[in-house]
Structure formats: structure tokens, C-alpha cells
Scaffold this active site. Structure first.
Site, PDB file in Angstrom:
ATOM      1  N   SER A  61       0.833  -1.195   0.000  1.00 45.98           N
ATOM      2  CA  SER A  61       0.000   0.000   0.000  1.00 45.98           C
ATOM      3  C   SER A  61       0.866   1.243   0.000  1.00 45.98           C
ATOM      4  O   SER A  61       1.965   1.251   0.582  1.00 45.98           O
ATOM      5  CB  SER A  61      -0.900   0.016   1.236  1.00 45.98           C
ATOM      6  OG  SER A  61      -1.560   1.267   1.373  1.00 45.98           O
TER       7      SER A  61
ATOM      8  N   TYR B 159      -2.430   0.091   9.937  1.00 51.79           N
ATOM      9  CA  TYR B 159      -2.540  -0.527   8.612  1.00 51.79           C
ATOM     10  C   TYR B 159      -1.272  -0.297   7.798  1.00 51.79           C
ATOM     11  O   TYR B 159      -0.670  -1.239   7.270  1.00 51.79           O
ATOM     12  CB  TYR B 159      -3.756   0.029   7.871  1.00 51.79           C
ATOM     13  CG  TYR B 159      -3.778  -0.358   6.408  1.00 51.79           C
ATOM     14  CD1 TYR B 159      -4.023  -1.670   6.025  1.00 51.79           C
ATOM     15  CD2 TYR B 159      -3.522   0.590   5.416  1.00 51.79           C
ATOM     16  CE1 TYR B 159      -4.019  -2.034   4.682  1.00 51.79           C
ATOM     17  CE2 TYR B 159      -3.522   0.235   4.072  1.00 51.79           C
ATOM     18  CZ  TYR B 159      -3.769  -1.077   3.718  1.00 51.79           C
ATOM     19  OH  TYR B 159      -3.752  -1.430   2.395  1.00 51.79           O
TER      20      TYR B 159
ATOM     21  N   LYS C 111       1.631  -3.120   6.601  1.00 54.17           N
ATOM     22  CA  LYS C 111       2.042  -3.375   5.221  1.00 54.17           C
ATOM     23  C   LYS C 111       3.554  -3.243   5.069  1.00 54.17           C
ATOM     24  O   LYS C 111       4.192  -4.014   4.332  1.00 54.17           O
ATOM     25  CB  LYS C 111       1.320  -2.424   4.274  1.00 54.17           C
ATOM     26  CG  LYS C 111      -0.145  -2.757   4.054  1.00 54.17           C
ATOM     27  CD  LYS C 111      -0.312  -4.095   3.356  1.00 54.17           C
ATOM     28  CE  LYS C 111      -1.743  -4.372   2.970  1.00 54.17           C
ATOM     29  NZ  LYS C 111      -1.891  -5.663   2.260  1.00 54.17           N
TER      30      LYS C 111
END
Length: 304
Positions: free
Chosen positions: A101, A125, A129
Site C-alpha cells: 500500500s 494498517y 504493510k
């Protein structure tokens, strides 16, 4: 899945259906119900289906919600990736394409993000990643894993009309839902130093992403060199105002978005360069903004 099959590859899908739908898997594609946290299931699936490579798109992707659910986010995205890599190593599967991402960059110091832009994720998040990329890197050193990570911002549109965006947090579904409920979509700030005063971001069509995921898998299969990471970006982006105008045009609903105050820490413009992916992974923006919106709207209408 469809892009893999169209390229002559034979996909098998593992999904716990926590956010996916069984009916989205095409007929004839083997489907295994379960989680990547289940190592025994992964070992069994790899063996039964003669798996030779992995495209890892199984993750908990809600950056905002991850702040409230950090442990869940790390379990799904970090522990899950570690379990997957362990199963691959045990069965001798030595190649993986990882759906990373652009959240790994956080709020970058420049408007145009390259693969070398410093990494400073600002949510569990984004952090998860980045850790996933580190796990691939370290397995590459340890056992010779061949890998690449694909980074991108906002995935939009629909590849086929029967596949619609089910996310409760993505921009297009939120705008469509507001219009369907007779509400006015909001723009947070219209006084940024951009052409129309609204934020500019990358929006990329899901079908274009699929093509580059397949290209990355085929490149690994062929033993060709790959970068450790690629940005799948437009290089110029679209503004939130552009999105709203495209929505009005595609839906035929005439509306003027409500202008709300800026959100703290929201940069004026962040877009990613895609030259490396264009060189190696057949990356290009094949869909216009109008096509992105209209394909998403058609799929949403068909599903309702």
C-alpha cells in the site's frame, strides 16, 4: 482471478469471506474457505493444488479503522503473512507478489511519491504493510524467496459489472450511498493550492491493477529481475472535485457537494510515479476518471 485465468494461469482462491463474497469467484476456479492464519490449511491447499506461486492480497485494509483495532490489524496483516510465508517455505514455493500500500509512505515530504520516498506510515494498517514488505525481504535473504511488493493508493472502478465495491469506507461507495439516501456528499476543504482547491490523490482502476499483478507473477515465473517494490500510480492524480463532477455526470444526479472544513493533516496533493511499473509490469492508466466512476456506478446499480 479473471486476469490470471485470461493470462493462462490457473488460480486457486483462499478467502475467509470476512469481507469477500463467494459469488465473486468465477465458476471453475477452485475456492478454499479459510484464513491465511491457518497454516495447516495453507499447507494442504498448496499440496493439493500444486501451487507454484502466490499473489497475496489477503489483508485487513481499513487504515482509519486500524487505529481502533491495531491488534486485529497486525494479526491479519503481519501474523497472517508470516504464517503464509512459513507454509510456502515448507512446501518449496519460492515466489510471491505482495499487495502492499502507498500507506507505507504516510504523509510524504514531496507531492510526487517514488519507490525511494522515505517510509513513515501513520496508521497500524500502513505499518503492517511495511512490516509485510520486511518479512518478504528477510525471507529472500534466508531462503531465496523471489518477491515484489505493489504499492498504490485508491483502488476504484469495476472490472466487470457483476463485481461491485463492497467496502463501507471507500470513497465511491460512500458517495453513491449518500446520493441514494438523498444526502449531499461532502468535500473536506476547497482552499488547497490545487487547480480547483480540493485535494488531489491517485485513483486507479482495479482492472489496471490486476494486469500488473499478473505481469509481476509472470515475471517471477520467468526468473526475470524485479524491483523489491513498485508504485502503481498515475503521476498526476485527480482532485476530489474532479471525482464529484465525474459522479454527477455518470449517475445523472445533479448535485453540488457540501464544503466542510479541512481535515487536520490532510495534504493538498499526493500522487505516485509509476515509471518503474510501466517499464516492468505493463502498468498504465488504461481507464479515464469517467470510466472509473461509470463502471463502479453500473456495478452498484446492478447489485441494488
Amino acid at each position: 482471478m479473471r486476469a490470471l485465468a485470461d493470462a493462462g494461469l490457473a488460480p486457486v482462491v483462499i478467502d475467509d469471506l470476512s469481507s469477500g463474497f463467494r459469488e465473486f469467484v468465477p465458476a471453475g476456479v477452485p475456492f478454499v474457505l479459510g484464513s491465511i492464519l491457518d497454516g495447516e490449511l495453507l499447507l494442504k491447499t498448496i499440496e493439493e493444488h500444486n501451487v507454484t506461486g502466490v499473489i497475496h492480497v489477503a489483508g485487513y485494509k481499513y487504515a482509519g479503522v486500524s487505529v481502533q483495532r491495531p491488534l486485529h490489524t497486525y494479526e491479519q496483516n503481519v501474523t497472517g503473512t508470516a504464517v503464509l510465508l512459513a507454509a510456502m517455505a515448507e512446501k518449496g514455493v519460492d515466489r510471491i507478489v505482495f499487495s502492499s500500500s502507498a500507506a507505507v509512505y504516510g504523509t510524504p515530504p514531496t507531492e510526487l511519491v517514488t519507490e525511494d520516498t522515505p517510509k513513515s506510515p501513520q496508521s497500524p494498517y500502513g505499518e503492517s504493510k511495511l512490516v509485510g514488505e520486511w518479512l518478504l525481504r528477510d525471507q529472500g535473504v534466508a531462503v531465496g524467496l523471489r518477491h515484489t511488493s505493489l504499492r498504490y493508493f485508491n483502488v476504484v472502478g469495476s472490472g466487470t459489472p457483476e463485481l461491485y465495491d463492497t467496502s463501507p469506507h471507500n470513497l465511491f461507495p460512500l458517495v453513491f450511498r449518500a446520493l441514494g439516501d438523498g444526502k449531499t456528499p461532502k468535500i473536506f476543504g476547497n482552499d488547497y493550492p490545487t487547480p480547483d482547491g480540493t485535494n488531489v490523490r491517485d485513483y486507479v482502476h482495479v482492472a489496471d491493477l490486476a494486469i500488473s499483478h499478473v505481469a509481476a507473477a509472470k515475471r517471477l515465473d520467468a526468473g526475470l529481475p524485479v524491483e523489491t517494490a513498485y508504485n502503481l500510480g498515475s503521476g498526476d492524480g485527480s482532485s476530489v472535485g474532479d471525482i464529484m463532477r465525474a459522479v454527477a455526470d455518470a449517475t445523472g444526479i445533479d448535485f453540488e457537494p457540501e464544503i466542510a472544513p479541512r481535515r487536520p493533516g490532510d495534504p493538498a496533493r499526493i500522487v505516485a510515479a509509476g515509471e518503474l511499473a510501466a517499464r516492468d509490469l505493463d502498468w498504465e492508466m488504461r481507464h479515464s476518471l469517467h470510466e472509473m466512476v461509470s463502471s463502479a456506478w453500473e456495478a452498484t446499480r446492478r447489485a441494488s
